[in-house]
Design an enzyme around this catalytic site. Structure first.
Site, short mmCIF file in Angstrom:
data_model
loop_
_atom_site.label_atom_id
_atom_site.label_comp_id
_atom_site.label_asym_id
_atom_site.label_seq_id
_atom_site.Cartn_x
_atom_site.Cartn_y
_atom_site.Cartn_z
N ASP A 1 -2.54 -1.67 -15.72
CA ASP A 1 -3.12 -0.91 -14.62
C ASP A 1 -4.11 0.11 -15.20
OD1 ASP A 1 -3.29 0.38 -11.98
OD2 ASP A 1 -2.12 1.98 -12.91
N ASP B 1 -5.65 3.36 -13.38
CA ASP B 1 -5.48 4.78 -13.05
C ASP B 1 -4.07 5.27 -13.37
OD1 ASP B 1 -8.11 5.62 -11.70
OD2 ASP B 1 -7.63 3.70 -10.76
N THR C 1 -5.73 -3.87 -11.32
CA THR C 1 -6.00 -2.61 -10.63
C THR C 1 -6.22 -2.80 -9.13
OG1 THR C 1 -7.54 -0.71 -10.57
CG2 THR C 1 -8.48 -2.84 -11.16
N GLY C 2 -6.01 -1.72 -8.40
CA GLY C 2 -6.35 -1.73 -6.99
C GLY C 2 -7.83 -1.47 -6.78
N LYS D 1 -0.57 -7.92 -7.31
CA LYS D 1 -0.75 -7.99 -8.76
C LYS D 1 0.21 -9.02 -9.38
CE LYS D 1 -2.41 -3.24 -9.45
NZ LYS D 1 -2.28 -2.04 -10.30
N ASP E 1 2.15 2.35 -13.19
CA ASP E 1 2.75 3.66 -12.87
C ASP E 1 3.09 3.83 -11.40
OD1 ASP E 1 0.51 5.73 -11.45
OD2 ASP E 1 -0.28 3.93 -12.38
N ASN F 1 2.38 -0.04 -6.29
CA ASN F 1 1.57 -1.26 -6.19
C ASN F 1 1.64 -2.09 -7.47
OD1 ASN F 1 -0.01 0.71 -7.62
ND2 ASN F 1 -1.83 -0.47 -7.23
#
Length: 268
Positions: A8, A10, A42-43, A192, A215, A218
């Protein structure tokens, strides 16, 4: 032996100053040199994610929009894509207009909203993303293909809203939080976890040979799907509970520690 690691961005790969530290960068390079596929999950929109991926020297497909789009960095070829069903897009827009909620959507990797407000301005500053305003959402935005829609609001309110939207939109969508005040809506196969499964197949490795690092909530699908699920020390408690291992925080090179421990085996 692990063959693929999905990380991920962020609050995981980047520290609170939004940087990949030199130490973490070196660990990524060492993992690649050891024959491991290093990818991002990632989103973020592809345009935003690819800037960080290129900065770290990666040249593989990356997972973006929570898993709704997997795209090559080198030739930008789309390998996997899932769009929010049109019926759900229309219902979501109508609901947000009626309840005066801030909703933004992505079309062709561009960020759109029906009006400008502080939430949109702050989001665009946070992700360094340009935005476009389209008041005629019904005719201009709804018919377009979108991999992700995002509502920004108070965390407690979004927790109440989530089950309401699940009932309104049905099983065709996947709803998750990437940050406490971001509620994200994708196609039901835009997770994901499913994207990690797809990439493992693409590179010819078993899911048991993959590592996922994250973290937020999601990230839970990919931590559960991976052979080894790693949560950051700064992760939400619920993610730590399902993780196989908790590494150091994003400000302490937690990604580097995980790579050192499980791929390079330089720490106990």
């Amino acid at each position: 032996m692990y063959k693929l690691i999905a990380i991920d961005i962020d609050d995981t790969l980047i520290n609170d100053d939004k940087e990949v530290t030199p130490a973490t960068q070196t660990a990524l390079e060492q993992a690649v040199a050891a024959g491991v596929v290093v990818t991002l999950a990632t989103g973020r929109a592809y345009a935003s994610a690819q800037a960080i991926a290129r900065q770290t020297g990666l040249n593989v497909p990356i997972i973006t929009y929570q898993g709704a789009l997997v795209k090559n960095l080198m030739d930008e070829k789309v390998l996997y894509e899932r769009y929010v069903p049109q019926d759900a897009v229309r219902k979501l827009f109508q609901y947000c207009v009626e309840h005066d909620l801030h909703l933004q959507t992505y079309i062709d990797d561009k960020l759109y909203a029906r009006e400008e407000n502080q939430k949109l301005i702050e989001y665009s500053q946070l992700n360094r993303t340009q935005y476009f305003i389209e008041p005629d959402w019904e005719n201009k935005l709804v018919p377009q293909k979108t991999p992700k829609m995002l509502i920004i609001d108070d965390p407690a309110y979004l927790d109440e809203l989530s089950p309401i939207l699940r009932e309104l939109l049905g099983n065709s969508v996947h709803i998750t939080k990437s940050k406490p005040h971001f509620l994200e809506i994708m196609h039901s196969e835009g997770t994901k976890g499913i994207a990690l499964e797809f990439l493992a197949g693409h590179f010819g490795c078993e899911l048991s040979e993959t590592i996922a690092v994250g973290d937020s909530w999601n990230d839970h699908e990919m931590l559960e799907a991976a052979g080894l699920g790693v949560a950051m020390a700064n992760a939400i408690p619920a993610l730590k509970e399902i993780a196989d291992f908790v590494t150091l925080s994003n400000n302490e090179d937690g990604v580097k520690y995980a790579i050192d421990k499980f791929i390079l085996k330089t720490v106990e």
